[in-house]
Enzyme design. Structure first.
Site, PDB file in Angstrom:
ATOM      1  N   CYS A 115       0.812  -1.230   0.000  1.00  0.00           N
ATOM      2  CA  CYS A 115       0.000   0.000   0.000  1.00  0.00           C
ATOM      3  C   CYS A 115       0.840   1.273   0.000  1.00  0.00           C
ATOM      4  CB  CYS A 115      -0.954   0.010   1.188  1.00  0.00           C
ATOM      5  SG  CYS A 115      -2.171  -1.302   1.098  1.00  0.00           S
ATOM      6  N   HIS A 251      -3.344   7.518   3.452  1.00  0.00           N
ATOM      7  CA  HIS A 251      -3.741   6.239   2.848  1.00  0.00           C
ATOM      8  C   HIS A 251      -5.159   5.908   3.313  1.00  0.00           C
ATOM      9  CE1 HIS A 251      -3.791   2.246   1.386  1.00  0.00           C
ATOM     10  NE2 HIS A 251      -3.611   1.654   2.550  1.00  0.00           N
ATOM     11  N   ASN A 281     -10.080   0.472   0.108  1.00  0.00           N
ATOM     12  CA  ASN A 281      -8.614   0.482   0.105  1.00  0.00           C
ATOM     13  C   ASN A 281      -8.108   0.054  -1.272  1.00  0.00           C
ATOM     14  OD1 ASN A 281      -5.899   0.055   0.458  1.00  0.00           O
ATOM     15  ND2 ASN A 281      -6.097  -1.101   2.371  1.00  0.00           N
TER      16      ASN A 281
HETATM   17  O1  UT7 Z   1      -3.788  -0.995   3.683  1.00  0.00           O
HETATM   18  C1  UT7 Z   1      -2.910  -1.716   4.471  1.00  0.00           C
HETATM   19  C2  UT7 Z   1      -3.198  -1.562   5.871  1.00  0.00           C
HETATM   20  N1  UT7 Z   1      -4.396  -2.270   6.258  1.00  0.00           N
HETATM   21  C3  UT7 Z   1      -5.087  -1.793   7.252  1.00  0.00           C
HETATM   22  O2  UT7 Z   1      -4.726  -0.744   7.739  1.00  0.00           O
HETATM   23  C4  UT7 Z   1      -6.225  -2.579   7.813  1.00  0.00           C
HETATM   24  C5  UT7 Z   1      -6.142  -2.524   9.314  1.00  0.00           C
HETATM   25  N2  UT7 Z   1      -7.211  -3.217  10.001  1.00  0.00           N
HETATM   26  C6  UT7 Z   1      -8.481  -2.801   9.987  1.00  0.00           C
HETATM   27  O3  UT7 Z   1      -8.834  -1.858   9.286  1.00  0.00           O
HETATM   28  C7  UT7 Z   1      -9.464  -3.462  10.910  1.00  0.00           C
HETATM   29  O4  UT7 Z   1      -8.768  -4.281  11.825  1.00  0.00           O
HETATM   30  C8  UT7 Z   1     -10.538  -4.325  10.192  1.00  0.00           C
HETATM   31  C9  UT7 Z   1     -11.519  -3.399   9.498  1.00  0.00           C
HETATM   32  C10 UT7 Z   1      -9.878  -5.236   9.199  1.00  0.00           C
HETATM   33  C11 UT7 Z   1     -11.318  -5.147  11.211  1.00  0.00           C
HETATM   34  O5  UT7 Z   1     -11.884  -4.314  12.202  1.00  0.00           O
HETATM   35  P1  UT7 Z   1     -11.751  -4.696  13.754  1.00  0.00           P
HETATM   36  O6  UT7 Z   1     -12.515  -3.700  14.505  1.00  0.00           O
HETATM   37  O7  UT7 Z   1     -10.278  -4.814  14.035  1.00  0.00           O
HETATM   38  O8  UT7 Z   1     -12.496  -6.083  13.828  1.00  0.00           O
HETATM   39  P2  UT7 Z   1     -11.935  -7.520  14.253  1.00  0.00           P
HETATM   40  O9  UT7 Z   1     -11.004  -8.050  13.222  1.00  0.00           O
HETATM   41  O10 UT7 Z   1     -11.449  -7.416  15.652  1.00  0.00           O
HETATM   42  O11 UT7 Z   1     -13.274  -8.363  14.234  1.00  0.00           O
HETATM   43  C12 UT7 Z   1     -14.363  -8.053  15.097  1.00  0.00           C
HETATM   44  C13 UT7 Z   1     -15.493  -9.013  14.805  1.00  0.00           C
HETATM   45  C14 UT7 Z   1     -15.067 -10.489  14.757  1.00  0.00           C
HETATM   46  O12 UT7 Z   1     -16.086 -11.253  15.325  1.00  0.00           O
HETATM   47  P3  UT7 Z   1     -15.968 -11.736  16.867  1.00  0.00           P
HETATM   48  O13 UT7 Z   1     -14.709 -12.552  16.927  1.00  0.00           O
HETATM   49  O14 UT7 Z   1     -15.912 -10.483  17.682  1.00  0.00           O
HETATM   50  O15 UT7 Z   1     -17.214 -12.527  17.043  1.00  0.00           O
HETATM   51  C15 UT7 Z   1     -15.006 -10.766  13.265  1.00  0.00           C
HETATM   52  O16 UT7 Z   1     -15.242 -12.128  12.977  1.00  0.00           O
HETATM   53  O17 UT7 Z   1     -16.064  -8.714  13.521  1.00  0.00           O
HETATM   54  C16 UT7 Z   1     -16.125  -9.931  12.745  1.00  0.00           C
HETATM   55  N3  UT7 Z   1     -15.978  -9.566  11.335  1.00  0.00           N
HETATM   56  C17 UT7 Z   1     -17.013  -9.202  10.547  1.00  0.00           C
HETATM   57  N4  UT7 Z   1     -18.321  -9.106  10.791  1.00  0.00           N
HETATM   58  C18 UT7 Z   1     -19.115  -8.675   9.783  1.00  0.00           C
HETATM   59  C19 UT7 Z   1     -14.834  -9.498  10.606  1.00  0.00           C
HETATM   60  N5  UT7 Z   1     -15.123  -9.114   9.351  1.00  0.00           N
HETATM   61  C20 UT7 Z   1     -16.454  -8.922   9.296  1.00  0.00           C
HETATM   62  C21 UT7 Z   1     -17.326  -8.507   8.266  1.00  0.00           C
HETATM   63  N6  UT7 Z   1     -18.639  -8.407   8.553  1.00  0.00           N
HETATM   64  N7  UT7 Z   1     -16.903  -8.198   7.027  1.00  0.00           N
END
Ligand code: UT7
Length: 324
Positions: A115, A251, A281
């Protein structure tokens, strides 16, 4: 000898026609518009048509930037393309775009910094100009990242989109670019990667699983912390303070990461360019797409100071502070 600086004289961008909304994704995976919006800020993304390549988008963005600059392709003396999704293994996408533009003969190469690809490319191009090696440079960030998404995996498929942005840089007697910073830490490679390549994990089976893997929560934490110190470092390198910055053009991965960086800079969100809601993204495409939007919408004006930054797989992170 008087110092030479590089200056952005024009911008351009290109997006695929097809728009996919969060509601469209609700039909494919177990997700919701509400989850995607509140966790990421994304509302929709553009997805490349079948057969439409990174090079196609890069070419369109480049044409628009050159046209706006009033620069002919033959005048270019360097082309740098930031991309992680090149059309071919080789020749580079930069060579393919060079030929389509008719800029044959000048050096042309791709930069793979995930990225941060565009920010790395801009930093490299700035150094070519400062050294006196180049006078007119085309810098592109272009991706078709959705080509390596697993559409069954809700953790990643909602996050990405396709697109390209470009700038024309020119040698100038005044800044222009005040400072660029670049970093990488390969120790984090397994937190955000595509573990298949030519020399490792390669198979000639069709659709053998070239897929993005990401530990989202861990990436999030490191990104926020790293971008905090990157903006401090960039201000210091340019000899500036937070209050000197007119616009933050970050970004576009996650609105919450963008808000955290803005807070660190004590900048109100009205001074931050946000396109993640529209584009998701787009990896190397994200900063130049946001920059082109900011310029064409009349938000960014000549003479204003812009802080551009990116963070991505590798990990890589990079920035530029420039007077537009
Ligand atoms: O460009 C390169 C750099 N990349 C980034 O900067 C990305 C960085 N990371 C992020 O933006 C975030 O971590 C995400 C958007 C990817 C995820 O957000 P989060 O608040 O960190 O969520 P999480 O991964 O902790 O997941 C929370 C919950 C989980 O369920 P449980 O375990 O709490 O029951 C996931 O399974 O959300 C669930 N989940 C979803 N639910 C609905 C994960 N993806 C989804 C989804 N829809 N698409």
């Amino acid at each position: 000898m008087a110092p030479i600086y590089s200056r952005i004289i024009a911008t351009g961008s290109a997006l695929p026609e097809r728009v996919v909304s969060n509601a469209d994704l609700e039909k494919i995976v177990d997700t919701s518009d509400e989850w995607i919006r509140t966790r990421t800020g994304i509302r929709q993304r553009h997805i490349a048509a079948e057969g439409q390549t990174t090079g196609d988008l890069a070419f369109l963005a480049a044409q628009r930037a050159l046209e706006t600059a009033g620069v002919k392709a033959a005048e270019l003396d360097l082309i740098v393309v930031g991309t992680t999704t090149p059309d071919l293994i080789f020749p580079s996408t930069a060579c393919l775009v060079q030929d389509r533009l008719g800029a044959n003969g000048c050096p042309a190469f791709d930069v793979n910094a995930a990225c941060s690809g565009f920010m790395y490319s801009l930093g490299i191009a700035d150094k070519f100009i400062r050294s006196g090696q180049s006078k007119k440079v085309l810098v592109i960030g272009a991706e078709t990242l959705t080509r390596m998404i697993d559409w069954n995996e809700r953790e990643t498929c909602v996050l990405f989109g396709d697109g390209a942005g470009a700038v024309v840089l020119e040698a100038a007697s005044e800044p222009g670019v005040y400072a660029t910073c670049m970093h990488a830490d390969g120790g984090y490679k397994e937190l955000l990667w595509n573990p298949v390549g030519v020399s490792a994990g390669f198979s000639d089976e069709p659709n053998h699983g070239v897929r993005i893997k990401m530990a989202g929560r861990e990436v999030f934490k490191v990104a926020v912390k790293t971008l905090d110190s990157l903006v401090d470092e960039t201000l210091q390198a340019a000899g500036m303070h937070e209050s000197d910055i007119d616009w933050l053009i970050p970004h576009q991965a996650n609105l919450r990461i963008i808000e955290a960086t803005a807070k660190r800079l004590q900048m109100p969100m009205e001074r931050v360019i946000v396109t993640v809601d529209q584009h998701a993204n787009t990896s190397s495409g994200s900063v130049p797409l946001a920059l082109d939007y900011a310029v064409r919408s009349g938000k960014v004006q000549r003479g204003q100071n812009l802080l551009l930054e990116a963070f991505g797989g590798g990990f890589t992170w990079a920035s530029a502070l420039l007077r537009y």
